[in-house]
Design an enzyme around this catalytic site. Structure first.
Site, PDB file in Angstrom:
ATOM      1  CB  CYS A  88      81.764   5.034  70.712  1.00  0.00           C
ATOM      2  SG  CYS A  88      80.623   6.071  71.662  1.00  0.00           S
TER       3      CYS A  88
ATOM      4  N   GLY B  85      76.817   0.194  68.266  1.00  0.00           N
ATOM      5  CA  GLY B  85      77.761  -0.911  68.145  1.00  0.00           C
ATOM      6  C   GLY B  85      78.717  -0.674  66.998  1.00  0.00           C
ATOM      7  CB  SER B  86      81.044  -2.924  65.247  1.00  0.00           C
ATOM      8  OG  SER B  86      80.197  -3.910  64.667  1.00  0.00           O
ATOM      9  CB  THR B  87      81.019   0.446  61.102  1.00  0.00           C
ATOM     10  OG1 THR B  87      81.398   1.630  61.815  1.00  0.00           O
ATOM     11  CG2 THR B  87      80.532   0.842  59.717  1.00  0.00           C
ATOM     12  CB  ALA B  88      80.917  -4.900  60.685  1.00  0.00           C
TER      13      ALA B  88
ATOM     14  CD  GLU C 213      77.656   5.928  69.085  1.00  0.00           C
ATOM     15  OE1 GLU C 213      78.699   5.597  68.450  1.00  0.00           O
ATOM     16  OE2 GLU C 213      77.497   5.739  70.280  1.00  0.00           O
TER      17      GLU C 213
ATOM     18  N   GLY D 286      76.220  -2.565  62.475  1.00  0.00           N
ATOM     19  CA  GLY D 286      75.241  -1.538  62.123  1.00  0.00           C
ATOM     20  C   GLY D 286      74.723  -1.696  60.707  1.00  0.00           C
TER      21      GLY D 286
END
Length: 505
Positions: free
Chosen positions: A285, A229-232, A251, A234
């Site tokens: 992604c 998913g998104s970095t935030a 990821e 994650g």
């Protein structure tokens, strides 16, 4: 082996009227309800993990051959019912049916590879004991962790999570899977079909819901958590897992670059850039979001990609080139990135802000975009691409590596593609093609930086869901035994003489 009574693989059946809270999955093309699913509570998630833990012992004891037989049967069932699951993927994501089938082809190939290669990669093997431990037999083995939690995305709702699920199962773990709230039916379908060929225990369980359900899985006591998913998000997942020292695999997307060198096949590069940027409505992604073209071929490349992009059409009909933006909130992100690029001096050679027509976004090709623009620095996740000219490939590599992400990349060059690829700070690179690495089951998949860490797919992906166990066994009495309080006074001296003779040259 004792056969036990079957247990349900899904915690609360999809569409069950008995569950107090439910939510609808919608077709993003039409807004129509695909199905209703339970919102599972933290207690239900904990119970699912406890059930999976009981099943884990049985699943591990089946051994590599037993698990392979079951996973091979699952693969055959998926192939048999391919049209059914392709229709469901298409309904929950809005992507064309042909793209859903392409996703499933990758799933089937990876599932086959994981089941076939698990024993070769993970079984106990002997290793050299070294000069000082000649009397010891040494082995290393990769043992199952137990229960693996998987939190999956909506953009590739079956291929991406199966990169963790299939490899974790082949390694001997059971799995509790929390699919995206946008694509819950795909997760339930996976669990239900595996239960058909593994009726004894729920080795794959599914919990559905929103962020709270995912957070509960992080705190549920799983032995590892794999997130896409998104970095935030994650970072929040990692923080939750840190409370119990639960290891994580993250990821978190990317801002992938395609580099076009002076000697590239420009037509092929433009075709690849367009597919990498626009397929699945850009919701990939490892999709191409930035292109750096060496000045010598820049004009030709822009002409090629402009001509090709202008022909693409989004829509909900089977003939559409790509579908809608699956997550409604992403539409405004795409619009803001395009507007920011134009406000800072970039030019749109195809489309523009007017291309954003929810739930669809038409192709947008931006050129001469400043490097501090959102379209360069942040993940857009839509059918847009920036194309910037560079003096040479050295400048392209420098700009490619300047960002915070490091997932995949692409290089088009006839003479030095692999050389340039090795200079990119990414987990994967395709040379003279695009996204090819994701389709090779033997290759590890993952990134660096804000793209996360850990690997799925390949041998690394199998080992990712295991714990390493090293064992030594004494074969005979050593000539010198320095690791004893009853050693003689000259033992260490003789040992040092051996070390100097052997390693001091």
């Amino acid at each position: 082996m004792t056969q036990t009574a079957p247990e349900s693989s899904a915690v609360g059946a999809a569409g069950s009227d008995e569950h107090p809270k439910r939510f609808a999955s919608l077709d993003p093309r039409t807004g129509e309800v695909v199905a209703h699913h339970p919102v599972h509570s933290a207690q239900e998630v904990t119970e699912a993990v406890a059930t999976a833990r009981r099943a884990a012992t049985w699943w591990a004891e089946l051994g590599f051959d037993g698990r392979k037989q079951r996973l091979d049967a699952w693969r055959r069932l998926i192939v048999k019912r391919l049209d059914e699951i392709a229709n469901l993927v298409s309904a929950e994501t809005g992507k064309p049916n042909a793209d859903a089938k392409l996703e499933l082809a990758l799933v089937i190939d990876h599932l086959h590879w994981a089941a076939r290669n698990a024993e070769r990669v993970l079984r106990r093997r002997r290793v050299a004991s070294g000069l000082l431990m000649l009397n010891q037999a040494a082995t290393v083995e990769y043992r199952p962790l137990g229960v693996v939690g998987v939190i999956g995305p909506w953009n590739y709702p079956i291929f991406t999570p199966m990169g963790s699920i299939a490899y974790a199962l082949a390694a001997g773990n059971t799995v509790v899977f929390k699919p995206s709230e946008l694509t819950p039916g795909v997760g339930v379908w996976l669990a239900d079909t595996l239960a058909e060929v593994v009726p004894e225990h729920p080795v794959l369980s599914v919990v559905t819901g929103f962020g709270e359900t995912g957070a509960a899985l992080c705190r549920s006591g799983v032995d590892k958590l794999a997130f896409t998913g998104s970095t935030a998000t994650g970072k929040r997942v990692m923080a939750s897992c840190a409370e119990s020292l639960t290891p994580v695999l993250l990821e978190c997307g990317g801002k992938d670059v395609l580099i076009v060198d002076y000697d590239a096949d420009v037509a092929a590069a433009a075709d690849a850039a367009l597919w990498g940027a626009m397929s699945n409505a850009g919701q990939t992604c490892i999709g191409v979001e930035r292109v750096y073209v060496v000045e010598d071929v820049a004009e030709e490349f822009v002409e090629q990609i402009t001509k090709r992009a202008a022909k693409l059409r989004p829509g909900g009909q089977p003939s559409a080139d790509f579908g809608p933006i699956t997550m409604p909130s992403q539409v405004e992100v795409i619009r803001s990135h395009v507007q920011d690029a134009l406000d800072k001096g970039g030019r749109a050679v195809v489309g523009g802000t007017e291309s954003v027509r929810p739930p669809f976004v038409e192709p947008v090709v931006l050129v001469d975009v400043p490097e501090d623009s959102l379209a360069i620095t942040e993940e857009t996740f839509g059918p847009t691409v920036t194309v910037n000219r560079v003096r040479d490939v050295d400048e392209a590599v420098r700009l490619a590596n300047a960002g915070k992400y490091g997932l995949g990349g692409t290089v088009f060059s006839k003479s030095r593609g692999e050389q340039v690829a090795r200079r990119l700070r990414t987990g994967m690179v395709a040379v003279n093609s695009v996204i090819a690495f994701a389709a090779v089951p033997a290759l590890p998949f993952g990134g660096v930086g804000d793209s996360g860490f850990g690997r799925i797919h390949g041998e690394d992906g199998l080992r990712e869901f295991t714990r390493v166990q090293s064992v030594t066994r004494k074969r005979f009495k050593p000539v010198l035994n320095p690791m004893s309080f009853s050693r003689g006074g000259g033992v260490v001296g003789r040992l040092m003489a051996i070390v100097k003779a052997r390693y001091g040259r």
